[in-house]
Design a protein around this motif. Structure first.
Motif, PDB file in Angstrom:
ATOM      1  N   ARG A   1      23.114 -96.903  -0.307  1.00  0.00           N
ATOM      2  CA  ARG A   1      22.878 -95.113  -0.662  1.00  0.00           C
ATOM      3  C   ARG A   1      21.720 -95.255   0.714  1.00  0.00           C
ATOM      4  N   ILE A   2      20.413 -95.765   0.253  1.00  0.00           N
ATOM      5  CA  ILE A   2      19.112 -95.312   1.009  1.00  0.00           C
ATOM      6  C   ILE A   2      19.169 -96.487   2.042  1.00  0.00           C
TER       7      ILE A   2
ATOM      8  N   SER B   1      13.621 -89.708   6.691  1.00  0.00           N
ATOM      9  CA  SER B   1      14.374 -90.355   5.667  1.00  0.00           C
ATOM     10  C   SER B   1      13.560 -90.476   4.532  1.00  0.00           C
TER      11      SER B   1
ATOM     12  N   VAL C   1      12.714 -96.244  -5.292  1.00  0.00           N
ATOM     13  CA  VAL C   1      13.406 -95.498  -5.856  1.00  0.00           C
ATOM     14  C   VAL C   1      14.194 -95.848  -6.984  1.00  0.00           C
TER      15      VAL C   1
ATOM     16  N   ILE D   1      13.809 -99.870  -1.411  1.00  0.00           N
ATOM     17  CA  ILE D   1      14.963 -99.791  -2.351  1.00  0.00           C
ATOM     18  C   ILE D   1      14.253-100.365  -3.089  1.00  0.00           C
TER      19      ILE D   1
ATOM     20  N   ILE E   1      20.951 -93.645   4.525  1.00  0.00           N
ATOM     21  CA  ILE E   1      20.000 -93.182   4.901  1.00  0.00           C
ATOM     22  C   ILE E   1      19.730 -93.932   6.066  1.00  0.00           C
TER      23      ILE E   1
ATOM     24  N   ILE F   1      22.315 -97.324  -5.842  1.00  0.00           N
ATOM     25  CA  ILE F   1      21.306 -96.955  -4.455  1.00  0.00           C
ATOM     26  C   ILE F   1      21.215 -97.322  -3.623  1.00  0.00           C
TER      27      ILE F   1
ATOM     28  N   ALA G   1      18.480 -86.658  -2.200  1.00  0.00           N
ATOM     29  CA  ALA G   1      19.591 -87.185  -2.161  1.00  0.00           C
ATOM     30  C   ALA G   1      19.788 -87.996  -3.738  1.00  0.00           C
ATOM     31  N   PHE G   2      18.610 -87.900  -3.997  1.00  0.00           N
ATOM     32  CA  PHE G   2      17.922 -88.428  -5.469  1.00  0.00           C
ATOM     33  C   PHE G   2      17.873 -88.175  -6.466  1.00  0.00           C
TER      34      PHE G   2
ATOM     35  N   ILE H   1      16.152 -89.220   1.024  1.00  0.00           N
ATOM     36  CA  ILE H   1      16.298 -90.095  -0.162  1.00  0.00           C
ATOM     37  C   ILE H   1      15.277 -88.701  -1.447  1.00  0.00           C
ATOM     38  N   GLU H   2      14.696 -88.509  -1.135  1.00  0.00           N
ATOM     39  CA  GLU H   2      14.240 -87.709  -2.746  1.00  0.00           C
ATOM     40  C   GLU H   2      15.638 -86.488  -2.778  1.00  0.00           C
TER      41      GLU H   2
END
Length: 90
Positions: free
Chosen positions: A11-12, A46, A82, A79, A15, A8, A53-54, A50-51
């Protein structure tokens, strides 16, 4: 090369790094989005990324971020928030 899924955190960072046009290695946990050169529009973009992607919904008020439960003060806070949303989702 590892075949594991990026964390996680990674990935953040990727981004935000893309938005800030920085190398992910330049993103530190205590850096604020502003310190990284991410303006308010970039931050909103961003958050959307993120929304997506997850598959989460971030409770974020772009006009009044200080009134949000989602802490955007630093990369570490973003982070952690999220990760908490993902854990709550189950």
């Amino acid at each position: 090369m590892s075949t594991s899924t990026p964390s996680i955190h990674d990935r953040i960072v990727a981004i935000i790094a893309e938005q800030a046009m920085l190398d992910p290695a330049q993103i530190t946990p205590d850096a604020s989005p502003a310190e990284l050169g991410v303006d308010s529009l970039g931050l909103v973009e961003s958050i959307f990324a993120i929304e997506e992607a997850f598959d989460i919904t971030i409770p974020f008020n772009a006009n009044e971020p200080e009134k949000s439960d989602f802490d955007i003060s630093s990369m570490g806070a973003i982070i952690a928030a999220v990760e908490r949303l993902i854990a709550e989702r189950g």
